[in-house]
Design a protein around this motif. Structure first.
Motif: not given
Length: 192
Positions: A95-104, A13-14, A62-63
């Protein structure tokens, strides 16, 4: 079919919440979309978390924890400029490999401001405590120097802003990042 434990479902879920909230923000994301992404019913989702706010908080924190972990691992055993280089490069890679982390992260800052404006300080306090963990994570490898820590985090926020706005890696706004540390810029995918 393998049954997942409640902890494994909670983790799912997270992860799903990070992906969904990163796109739609707190107000633009439904718990139905999160439940669907993770493959559970909404009632089950609310057995794992008391409500949407709790899911968002878990995803946000979590981020922050993930950024702390990435920087900690990169800076382990290093100090000064070596730590700056390693942590900056690790963060840009993340942030390049997991752009959703930046957006979050960006959605989290917006949500804190909205909650504070509504008089809800609990979420902001939790995020500020996470930010202080981030501060401490980089503070010691940078020689416990407040100016170095502030500079490192300020560059990180600038990177967040430019990346979130979609500036391409070869754009001139990236020139001069960390000039004193001479870290390669995002144009070559190595650093900030």
């Amino acid at each position: 079919m393998v049954r997942m434990s409640a902890d494994e479902r909670r983790e799912g879920v997270i992860r799903a919440a990070i992906a969904e909230f990163a796109q739609g923000g707190y107000y633009g994301t439904s718990t139905e979309a999160i439940a669907k992404r993770v493959g559970v019913s909404q009632p089950y989702l609310f057995r794992l978390f008391p409500g949407k706010k709790a899911i968002f908080a878990a995803a946000s924190l979590r981020c922050i924890d993930d950024v702390c972990r990435v920087l900690e691992e990169a800076g382990e055993g290093l100090e000064g400029e070596e730590a700056v280089h390693a942590m900056a490069q690790a963060y840009v890679r993340m942030i390049q490999e997991q752009p959703e982390r930046l957006r979050m992260q960006m959605q989290t800052f917006i949500a804190v401001a909205a909650a504070e404006a509504e008089g809800d300080h609990e979420f902001g306090e939790a995020v500020r405590a996470g930010w202080m963990r981030l501060w401490e994570t980089v503070h010691l490898p940078l020689g416990a120097d407040e100016n170095e820590t502030t500079s490192f985090l300020a560059y990180g926020m600038l990177i967040n802003t430019l990346a979130a706005m979609g500036f391409p890696p070869d754009h001139r706004v990236w020139q001069g990042m960390y000039p004193s540390a001479r870290v390669s810029g995002p144009a070559d995918g190595q650093g900030s």
